[in-house]
Design a protein around this motif. Structure first.
Motif, short mmCIF file in Angstrom:
data_model
loop_
_atom_site.label_atom_id
_atom_site.label_comp_id
_atom_site.label_asym_id
_atom_site.label_seq_id
_atom_site.Cartn_x
_atom_site.Cartn_y
_atom_site.Cartn_z
N LEU A 209 74.13 33.52 -11.48
CA LEU A 209 72.74 33.67 -11.93
C LEU A 209 72.55 33.19 -13.37
CD1 LEU A 209 71.80 37.14 -10.39
CD2 LEU A 209 71.25 34.86 -9.54
N GLU A 210 73.55 33.40 -14.20
CA GLU A 210 73.46 32.97 -15.60
C GLU A 210 73.40 31.45 -15.70
OE1 GLU A 210 73.26 32.89 -19.67
OE2 GLU A 210 73.24 34.72 -18.46
N ASN A 211 74.31 30.78 -15.00
CA ASN A 211 74.44 29.33 -15.17
C ASN A 211 73.51 28.53 -14.27
OD1 ASN A 211 76.45 29.86 -17.02
ND2 ASN A 211 78.12 29.56 -15.57
N VAL A 217 64.42 29.62 -12.87
CA VAL A 217 63.36 30.61 -13.09
C VAL A 217 62.07 29.89 -13.48
CG1 VAL A 217 62.58 32.47 -14.60
CG2 VAL A 217 64.92 32.48 -13.73
N GLY A 218 60.99 30.23 -12.79
CA GLY A 218 59.70 29.63 -13.08
C GLY A 218 59.47 28.28 -12.45
N ALA A 219 60.45 27.75 -11.72
CA ALA A 219 60.30 26.45 -11.06
C ALA A 219 59.75 26.66 -9.65
CB ALA A 219 61.64 25.73 -11.02
N ASP A 220 58.54 26.21 -9.41
CA ASP A 220 57.91 26.41 -8.11
C ASP A 220 58.58 25.60 -7.00
OD1 ASP A 220 56.07 28.11 -9.27
OD2 ASP A 220 54.62 26.49 -9.67
N LEU A 243 73.08 41.82 -5.15
CA LEU A 243 72.24 40.77 -5.73
C LEU A 243 71.19 41.37 -6.67
CD1 LEU A 243 71.36 37.82 -5.86
CD2 LEU A 243 69.98 38.20 -3.81
N GLU A 244 70.58 42.46 -6.27
CA GLU A 244 69.57 43.10 -7.12
C GLU A 244 70.18 43.60 -8.43
OE1 GLU A 244 67.92 46.10 -4.65
OE2 GLU A 244 66.67 44.71 -3.48
N ALA A 245 71.39 44.14 -8.36
CA ALA A 245 72.06 44.62 -9.57
C ALA A 245 72.37 43.47 -10.52
CB ALA A 245 73.34 45.37 -9.19
N ALA A 246 72.89 42.37 -9.97
CA ALA A 246 73.21 41.21 -10.80
C ALA A 246 71.94 40.59 -11.37
CB ALA A 246 74.00 40.18 -9.99
N HIS A 247 70.88 40.54 -10.57
CA HIS A 247 69.60 39.98 -11.00
C HIS A 247 69.04 40.78 -12.18
CE1 HIS A 247 65.26 39.19 -11.00
NE2 HIS A 247 65.53 38.05 -10.36
N LEU A 251 69.11 38.48 -15.35
CA LEU A 251 67.79 37.86 -15.51
C LEU A 251 66.72 38.85 -15.95
CD1 LEU A 251 67.75 35.64 -12.28
CD2 LEU A 251 68.53 35.01 -14.57
N GLY A 252 66.93 40.13 -15.65
CA GLY A 252 65.89 41.12 -15.91
C GLY A 252 65.09 41.38 -14.65
N GLU A 253 64.72 42.63 -14.43
CA GLU A 253 64.06 43.00 -13.17
C GLU A 253 62.74 42.28 -12.96
OE1 GLU A 253 63.71 47.22 -13.18
OE2 GLU A 253 65.83 47.57 -12.70
N ALA A 254 62.02 41.98 -14.05
CA ALA A 254 60.69 41.38 -13.92
C ALA A 254 60.74 39.86 -13.74
CB ALA A 254 59.85 41.73 -15.14
N THR A 255 61.91 39.26 -13.90
CA THR A 255 62.02 37.80 -13.81
C THR A 255 61.97 37.37 -12.34
OG1 THR A 255 63.39 37.77 -15.79
CG2 THR A 255 63.44 35.81 -14.39
N LYS A 256 61.10 36.40 -12.06
CA LYS A 256 60.91 35.95 -10.68
C LYS A 256 61.77 34.72 -10.40
CE LYS A 256 56.21 37.72 -10.09
NZ LYS A 256 54.80 37.39 -9.73
#
Length: 611
Positions: A209-211, A217-220, A243-247, A251-256
């Motif tokens: 998720l980091e790399n 993130v934010g790419a439609d 996955l939710e824990a790593a996200h 990335l932060g919970e609010a990041t889509k």
């Protein structure tokens, strides 16, 4: 349409000149000639773009030309000529072959008479070019690879165009292939980034998720497509929880970020459809072994190692930022003949035979790209080494004079850190390493660069967790300094290793390790082994910070945790984040016994005796 023409000659610039003059007759479309010469030290043909010192066969030389042209020109069509190709009287013959190639989507190549071959660039992106180690059958083997991947190799000779073969002699062509059924992935995104992570390894999920998640993130137009094999992986509920824990952590919970779990039952027959359905495949540590490695091999042409490779189609064009030839990108190296004359090509062969290298070493005038042939990207390993040098070299030499010192380097890999210590004055270096290939790398690295005279350095093969390996070390002890960098957290018995290391040193013990503030619970080494533990130490313990420092003090050392002069960044983040304290470097010095105290105690007795 961009066309690149490849040709190789050995000591025959006259042939290259003749081909260059006749080529515009057979190929009237615009093209760029990428010719390579070998063997001659004279200027040779003015048409040659490239040159190498000796002749290793046509396939080897053409591979060099192919790699250079691909990096710079990015053609749509490749035309490969033999140095003996006869182009007399063949007006527009190559033009016609290109039209035939592009007229059928699954044509991968067209073979003309006279050793002229035309290839679709997209097909070679999938199969690779000729194997440079093969001889005269290199192009036959490439044709077999194309057919295996579903491409047709068509006959483009004039005789084939003028006459139709009997029906009984016809070979299946791309026109007879039934189209592949589409593989359904529930997303409308144009960029479908596929990965099959180890769902039990939170570190690997975080790194993914980091790399590769953050850039999406934010790419439609982008979706992360993650594989969960119903047979091999945890349940869907466990996978979603991981996955939710790593996200949330990365990335932060609010990041889509659009993520799709691909948990279909797949067989080998489904892999080509999966390859068609995704645009990129992310290399991970766990993708080097087992069924993951088998699937990744089938998806090989789309495997990426760096986030920049996830750019949308067209954004990496030659004029795009960061691409070869763009204003902001580093120029591709251009080497004149006098530089290439100084290259020891035998050393080049030795370097290649020992890939992958973990460190970005330089051997003479040859810079080695670290990580080639592994899941780790070159820039990751280069930046990691640069940051760790600040700790293991720069901060150490500010506090400790290495001049005239003897050094034992544990888990020495290619002897990279020992070489840095020799550059700062160390006069003897011995390395202990558990992987035979790394020992060979060290011997080559030190032999070529001559950091110390022969006899002043040595690299031993042995597992530092095994008491038997230390017998050879004790025969060579004691040392002024013992370096133990990046290894304790890959072993099950770090306290025992520290005790053995303490016995081997007169003065200083430098320890660099991941640490935890939690329990020292035994865990299995995640992912591949080559750049981590050896197989014998796959079961490991990450040291507790306080217990590690206390162990050093109990062995008779003072301890100084060295300051960190860099932020978390590529190669030193997450579990290797020095700034956050997840990894530390300790300079431990043996505590000297005070002789002044002893003299003070004995002096009165001497006085009384004399009274």
């Amino acid at each position: 349409m961009k066309i690149a023409v490849l040709v190789a000659t050995h000591r025959r610039p006259d042939r290259l000149d003749a081909l260059a003059e006749k080529l515009p007759i057979a190929l009237t479309l615009d093209f760029e000639l990428w010719a390579i010469e070998s063997g001659s030290r004279a200027p040779g043909s003015r048409h040659a773009k490239l040159w190498c010192a000796d002749d290793r066969g046509e396939a080897f030389m053409l591979s060099i030309a192919y790699a250079s042209a691909k990096a710079v020109a990015r053609p749509d069509v490749w035309v490969v000529l033999s140095s003996t190709s006869d182009l007399d009287g063949r007006f527009r013959e190559v033009d016609v072959a290109i039209e035939k190639l592009l007229g059928e989507p699954r044509h991968g190549a067209v073979q003309l008479s006279g050793d002229v071959r035309v290839y679709r660039a997209a097909a070679l992106d999938e199969t690779g070019f000729v194997d440079p180690t093969r001889g005269t059958d290199a192009f036959v083997e490439l044709g077999q690879r194309l057919v295996t991947r579903g491409f047709a190799v068509a006959d483009g000779s004039p005789a084939a165009a003028d006459a139709k073969a009997p029906a009984s002699a016809e070979r299946p062509d791309a026109t007879t292939h039934a189209p592949r059924a589409p593989f359904g992935i529930a997303t409308r995104a144009a960029r479908r980034v596929f990965a099959w992570p180890d769902w039990k390894d939170q570190n690997e999920l975080a790194t993914l998720l980091e790399n590769f998640g953050k850039p999406l993130v934010g790419a439609d137009d982008a979706c992360l497509c993650l594989r969960r094999d119903p047979r091999l992986d945890p349940s869907a509920r466990q996978v979603l929880a991981a996955l939710e824990a790593a996200h949330a952590r990365v990335l932060g919970e609010a990041t889509k970020l659009e993520v799709v779990i691909v948990d279909d039952e797949l067989t080998e027959h489904d892999w080509p459809m999966l390859a068609d359905a995704v645009t990129h495949v992310v290399a991970l540590p766990s993708s080097r072994a087992g069924e993951r490695a088998t699937l990744y091999a089938a998806l090989g042409r789309k495997v990426v190692h760096r986030a920049e490779q996830l750019a949308p189609q067209g954004s990496a064009a030659p004029n795009a930022p960061g691409s070869p030839g763009s204003p902001g990108a580093p120029a591709l190296p251009q080497y004149p003949k006098e530089v290439l004359d100084q290259v020891d090509w035998r050393v080049v062969d030795e370097i290649k035979a020992l890939h992958p290298w973990f460190f970005p070493v330089v051997l003479g005038n040859l810079k080695v790209a670290a990580g080639v042939g592994s899941h780790l990207a070159t820039d990751f390993l280069e930046n990691r080494a640069k940051c760790r040098k600040m700790m293991l070299v720069d901060e150490v030499v500010r506090r400790y004079d290495l001049h005239g010192k003897s050094v034992l380097e544990l888990a020495s890999n290619c002897g990279y850190w020992g070489a840095r210590y020799a550059e700062h004055g160390a006069t003897r270096v011995v390395g202990l390493e558990g992987r035979e290939q790394c020992v060979k790398q060290a011997e080559l690295y030190w032999r070529v660069n001559r950091f110390l005279p022969r006899g002043s350095y040595e690299f031993l093969l042995g597992n530092i967790s095994d008491p038997a390996a230390w017998a050879e070390v004790r025969r060579r002890s004691p040392f002024d300094v013992v370096l133990c960098a990046g290894i304790l957290y890959h072993t099950p018995n770090y306290r025992e290793i520290l005790r053995w290391a303490a016995e081997a040193t007169r003065d200083a013990l430098i320890v660099d390790s991941r640490v935890t503030d939690g329990d020292e619970a035994p865990i299995d080494e995640p992912g591949e082994l080559y750049f981590n533990a050896i197989r014998e130490t796959r079961r490991k313990v990450v040291p507790n910070r306080a217990k590690l420092l206390q162990a050093l003090r109990e062995l008779g050392f003072s301890t100084e945790v060295l300051p960190v002069g860099f932020k978390a960044q590529l190669g030193v983040q997450d579990v290797d984040d020095y700034e956050a304290g997840n990894a530390i470097t300790v300079l431990a010095r043996r505590v000297a016994v005070s002789h002044n105290v002893s003299s003070a105690l004995t002096a009165p007795r001497l006085a009384r005796t004399g009274a």
